[in-house]
Design a protein around this motif. Structure first.
Motif, mmCIF file in Angstrom:
data_model
loop_
_atom_site.group_PDB
_atom_site.id
_atom_site.type_symbol
_atom_site.label_atom_id
_atom_site.label_comp_id
_atom_site.label_asym_id
_atom_site.label_seq_id
_atom_site.Cartn_x
_atom_site.Cartn_y
_atom_site.Cartn_z
ATOM 1 N N VAL A 151 0.848 -1.200 0.000
ATOM 2 C CA VAL A 151 0.000 0.000 0.000
ATOM 3 C C VAL A 151 0.880 1.245 0.000
ATOM 4 N N HIS A 152 0.238 2.387 -0.272
ATOM 5 C CA HIS A 152 0.906 3.707 -0.282
ATOM 6 C C HIS A 152 2.204 3.654 -1.092
ATOM 7 N N ILE A 153 2.032 3.311 -2.358
ATOM 8 C CA ILE A 153 3.183 3.167 -3.263
ATOM 9 C C ILE A 153 3.518 4.521 -3.867
ATOM 10 N N ASP A 154 4.800 4.916 -3.773
ATOM 11 C CA ASP A 154 5.245 6.211 -4.313
ATOM 12 C C ASP A 154 6.620 6.010 -4.962
ATOM 13 N N ILE A 155 6.625 6.061 -6.302
ATOM 14 C CA ILE A 155 7.867 5.903 -7.071
ATOM 15 C C ILE A 155 8.064 7.179 -7.874
ATOM 16 N N ARG A 156 9.258 7.810 -7.790
ATOM 17 C CA ARG A 156 9.475 9.042 -8.559
ATOM 18 C C ARG A 156 10.967 9.257 -8.811
ATOM 19 N N GLU A 157 11.248 9.892 -9.963
ATOM 20 C CA GLU A 157 12.624 10.283 -10.280
ATOM 21 C C GLU A 157 13.008 11.500 -9.446
ATOM 22 N N LEU A 158 14.291 11.564 -9.101
ATOM 23 C CA LEU A 158 14.739 12.700 -8.294
ATOM 24 C C LEU A 158 14.889 13.958 -9.128
ATOM 25 N N ASN A 159 15.180 13.811 -10.419
ATOM 26 C CA ASN A 159 15.360 14.971 -11.294
ATOM 27 C C ASN A 159 14.771 14.663 -12.663
ATOM 28 N N LEU A 160 14.582 15.716 -13.454
ATOM 29 C CA LEU A 160 14.101 15.540 -14.814
ATOM 30 C C LEU A 160 15.126 14.749 -15.626
ATOM 31 N N SER A 161 14.633 13.845 -16.461
ATOM 32 C CA SER A 161 15.535 13.068 -17.308
ATOM 33 C C SER A 161 14.744 12.543 -18.493
ATOM 34 N N THR A 162 15.458 11.895 -19.412
ATOM 35 C CA THR A 162 14.799 11.269 -20.555
ATOM 36 C C THR A 162 14.603 9.773 -20.332
ATOM 37 N N ASN A 163 14.854 9.312 -19.090
ATOM 38 C CA ASN A 163 14.566 7.927 -18.742
ATOM 39 C C ASN A 163 13.079 7.787 -18.410
ATOM 40 N N TYR A 164 12.557 6.549 -18.458
ATOM 41 C CA TYR A 164 11.122 6.341 -18.235
ATOM 42 C C TYR A 164 10.887 5.193 -17.270
ATOM 43 N N LEU A 165 9.979 5.447 -16.292
ATOM 44 C CA LEU A 165 9.564 4.393 -15.383
ATOM 45 C C LEU A 165 8.662 3.410 -16.116
ATOM 46 N N ALA A 166 8.708 2.126 -15.702
ATOM 47 C CA ALA A 166 7.863 1.107 -16.318
ATOM 48 C C ALA A 166 7.393 0.138 -15.239
ATOM 49 N N LEU A 167 6.268 -0.577 -15.534
ATOM 50 C CA LEU A 167 5.731 -1.585 -14.622
ATOM 51 C C LEU A 167 5.631 -2.916 -15.355
ATOM 52 N N ARG A 168 6.081 -3.992 -14.640
ATOM 53 C CA ARG A 168 6.063 -5.316 -15.240
ATOM 54 C C ARG A 168 5.486 -6.312 -14.242
ATOM 55 N N GLY A 169 4.816 -7.353 -14.752
ATOM 56 C CA GLY A 169 4.290 -8.408 -13.896
ATOM 57 C C GLY A 169 5.275 -9.539 -13.737
ATOM 58 N N GLN A 170 4.901 -10.527 -12.894
ATOM 59 C CA GLN A 170 5.793 -11.658 -12.620
ATOM 60 C C GLN A 170 6.040 -12.502 -13.870
ATOM 61 N N GLY A 171 5.079 -12.488 -14.800
ATOM 62 C CA GLY A 171 5.242 -13.289 -16.010
ATOM 63 C C GLY A 171 6.003 -12.578 -17.109
ATOM 64 N N GLY A 172 6.524 -11.399 -16.833
ATOM 65 C CA GLY A 172 7.295 -10.672 -17.826
ATOM 66 C C GLY A 172 6.478 -9.702 -18.654
ATOM 67 N N GLU A 173 5.137 -9.684 -18.450
ATOM 68 C CA GLU A 173 4.303 -8.768 -19.227
ATOM 69 C C GLU A 173 4.421 -7.347 -18.678
ATOM 70 N N PHE A 174 4.445 -6.365 -19.578
ATOM 71 C CA PHE A 174 4.535 -4.956 -19.192
ATOM 72 C C PHE A 174 3.140 -4.335 -19.153
ATOM 73 N N TYR A 175 2.905 -3.525 -18.130
ATOM 74 C CA TYR A 175 1.642 -2.796 -18.000
ATOM 75 C C TYR A 175 1.804 -1.317 -18.319
ATOM 76 N N LEU A 176 3.061 -0.818 -18.299
ATOM 77 C CA LEU A 176 3.307 0.604 -18.550
ATOM 78 C C LEU A 176 4.664 0.756 -19.223
ATOM 79 N N ASN A 177 4.673 1.519 -20.314
ATOM 80 C CA ASN A 177 5.907 1.855 -21.039
ATOM 81 C C ASN A 177 6.712 0.611 -21.423
ATOM 82 N N GLY A 178 6.045 -0.404 -21.913
ATOM 83 C CA GLY A 178 6.736 -1.620 -22.335
ATOM 84 C C GLY A 178 7.029 -1.622 -23.818
#
Length: 653
Positions: free
Chosen positions: A283-310
């Motif tokens: 619960v209360h999940i908070d993920i964020r970059e410390l500074n602006l960048s051209t990198n991208y956060l992504a989310l993946r499941g246990q089976g290797g499937e991507f839900y975001l930016n895959g």
């Protein structure tokens, strides 16, 4: 209509007004300005509303009451004055009665069938109502409580989405649209704002959403009468129950642990790298970059499937309904990229980063379950059997199912337990023996008379209930005696005097417009005596005559008399007769058809008698008269001259 006080907008009335000393005139205003003068000044009616006659003979008012002290009169007060918009005996100032609240009404129907609805109860300031100068009741006129707080079935449509969809079949500016919930800013939390799907506009479809609609996503607060009201984590309106850091309602925070840190490893560019694993139930999940960048956060499941930016494809900022919660993915040119969710998650997720340039650092923080699956924290249990629903003839007992906390066995709202593993409610029969015989009494009928002692009746049967669906009627001797009354007197009060109308007379006259008449008497309540008419109310007296018209009267017609004697004693003459236009009553009329009028005069002929003569040779036509045949033809023989000149021709004619 919601009153300002009921909807929370009357808080200013709680402040007592500042004390001020006023100098009031000793003479009542109505003593200085009589009613006529007030009419001239304000065009208004005595006490409650002053009415005046204008110069154009029109009755006008501006709905302003007469001034205090104005002389007035009513049916019961011969001389009074106006006091607080009412006519009271002159010189008196009746004290007002403060209002008091009546009892609360029963709770109304729940606004929702699941997910946390609202029901309401009303009370009125009528026990007693405030009278002249009395204070109105203080406090809430309407109260609310939560109801149907269980989670809606899995896959149920969002409650706001359902309300927007109801307008799909309602034309908007002449066209039909498919409406979805508008989640943007700049609108009231409790108004229904819907987005036209496939079009770049939204609009307010209703000033207020249905009671029980969440004010915002990821919030327990709900809308009530168009306002956002606080709701505790137990989904109870006004409750102070709060979630702990583990999102356990009323918990102590011991069922989870906080996991946080900064990921700033040096990584090769051009691929995905794992940042942190988020366990199921976090619960209360908070993920964020410390500074602006051209990198991208992504989310993946246990089976290797991507839900975001895959698959090296970048998704736009959006809300992502995933793992039993909603992730808010934000990215803008001014703010570092972030990913937030309240949780709890129902699957394990992996936070990834798509590396395009040197990593600037990624901060992560969430609360994960302590040492066990969160599904073991709560479980379903059967309650003890309830009392039998009836004492005899077959009832039921029920074992309900509740959700309990594993740590202390306390009952918690159902949404804390898994809907898939919910136990079935149990039922069993009880008290199946037949009921003893008893009298079954129906409702009293209406009284047969409104006064002078009427009678009312009801049904009374001796019955025995054998089962929930079967009931037997028995002899009266089977039930305890005495038998309840089936008949009783009612409305014993004496009837007031009333008008009694006798039968109508025949219609007079027998044709055309006329009248029927009858006698109306003032009788005593029991109709035994005839009273003076002053004992009965004149305004309710039945009519003594009515218009009638049995049939149309026949039209006027020409009536002729007998023909008179012929004007000539011998030969041709004239005779006359009377011709009159008479109505059906025999009276003269001028409405007969002129073209149908019979003649009043006609030609007549009297046969001439010839006397005896000794010398018939003396009767002859004068030779020189050659027109004797014409005299006969045109019937001139009756004239002496022509008869002498044409004696022979006219002989016998």
């Amino acid at each position: 209509v919601v009153s300002p006080c009921s909807s929370g907008m009357g808080l200013c009335l709680n402040n007592p007004p500042a004390r001020q000393d006023f100098v009031y005139p000793t003479v009542a205003p109505g003593q200085a300005y009589d009613a006529d003068e007030q009419c001239r000044l304000q065009h208004g009616e005595v006490c409650s509303e002053l009415w005046c006659l204008s110069k154009s003979n029109r009755c006008i008012t501006n709905s302003i009451p007469a001034a205090e002290g104005t002389i007035c009169q009513t049916n019961t007060i011969d001389k009074g004055w106006c006091y607080k918009r009412e006519c009271v005996p002159f010189g008196t100032r009746p004290e007002g009665v403060d209002g008091a609240w009546g009892t609360w009404s029963s709770w109304g129907e729940c606004s929702r069938t699941c997910g946390g609805g609202v029901s309401s109860s009303l009370r009125h300031c009528d026990s007693p109502r405030p009278t002249i100068g009395g204070r109105y009741c203080l406090g809430e006129r309407k109260r609310y409580r939560s109801c149907n707080t269980d989670d809606c079935p899995a896959g149920s449509q969002d409650f706001r989405e359902l309300q927007c969809a109801e307008f799909d079949n309602v034309p908007f500016r002449g066209k039909y649209y498919s409406w979805k919930t508008y989640r943007g800013g700049g609108v009231k939390a409790c108004s229904l704002n819907c987005l036209a799907e496939g079009f770049n506009f939204y609009t307010e479809r209703a000033a207020a959403v249905v009671d029980g609609t969440p004010c915002r996503q990821d919030s327990n607060d709900i809308c009530v009468s168009g306002e956002c009201k606080h709701v505790g984590c137990d989904r109870v309106l006004g409750s102070d129950a709060k979630e702990d850091k583990c999102r356990v309602c009323g918990g102590d925070g011991s069922s989870c642990e906080t996991i946080e840190g900064v990921f700033n490893h040096s990584l090769p560019e051009g691929g995905y790298e794992e940042v942190i694993q988020i366990p199921k139930g976090s619960v209360h999940i908070d993920i964020r970059e410390l500074n602006l960048s051209t990198n991208y956060l992504a989310l993946r499941g246990q089976g290797g499937e991507f839900y975001l930016n895959g698959k090296l494809s970048i998704d736009p900022p959006r809300r992502l309904h995933l793992a039993g919660t909603t992730f808010h993915y934000r990215r803008s040119p001014e703010e570092p990229e972030s990913l937030e969710a309240l949780g709890p998650t129902n699957i394990t997720l992996f936070v990834m980063v798509l590396v395009r340039t040197e990593l600037q650092g990624i901060r992560y923080k969430f609360n994960a379950p302590v040492g066990r699956d969160s599904s073991n924290l709560y479980s379903w249990h059967h309650t003890p059997w309830t009392k039998c629903s009836v004492l005899c003839a077959g009832g039921t007992q029920v074992q309900s199912v509740v959700c309990k906390r594993g740590s202390d066995g306390s009952t918690v709202p159902n949404h804390f337990c898994s809907a898939e593993s919910k136990l079935q409610e149990r039922q069993r029969p009880c008290n199946s023996e037949p009921c003893p015989a008893a009298w079954v009494v129906g409702n009293w009928s209406e009284c047969s008379r409104s006064c002078n002692e009427g009678v009312r009746t009801r049904s009374v049967f001796c019955k025995r209930r054998v089962s929930a669906s079967e009931e037997k009627t028995l002899d009266d001797a089977s039930c305890s005696q005495p038998r309840p009354k089936m008949l009783e007197p009612c409305n014993n009060q004496t009837c007031p005097p009333e008008w009694v109308a006798l039968d109508w007379s025949e219609c007079t006259p027998s044709c055309g417009p006329g009248f029927r008449h009858r006698i109306v008497l003032c009788k005593s309540g029991d109709h035994s005596a005839t009273l003076p008419t002053s004992h009965c109310h004149e305004g309710s007296k039945p009519p003594t005559s009515i218009r009638c018209n049995l049939r149309r009267c026949p039209p006027p017609r020409w009536v002729t008399g007998e023909w008179g004697e012929c004007s000539a004693q011998c030969g041709l003459g004239q005779q006359r007769r009377s011709v009159q236009c008479l109505a059906h009553t025999g009276q003269p009329s001028s409405d007969c058809v002129e073209t149908l009028q019979p003649p009043s005069m006609q030609q007549c002929e009297t046969k001439c008698e010839s006397g005896p003569t000794d010398n018939p040779e003396e009767c002859k036509d004068v030779n020189k008269v050659a027109y004797c045949p014409l005299v006969l033809k045109f019937k001139f023989c009756s004239r002496t001259y022509f008869r002498q000149m044409c004696c022979k021709t006219c002989q016998g004619h």
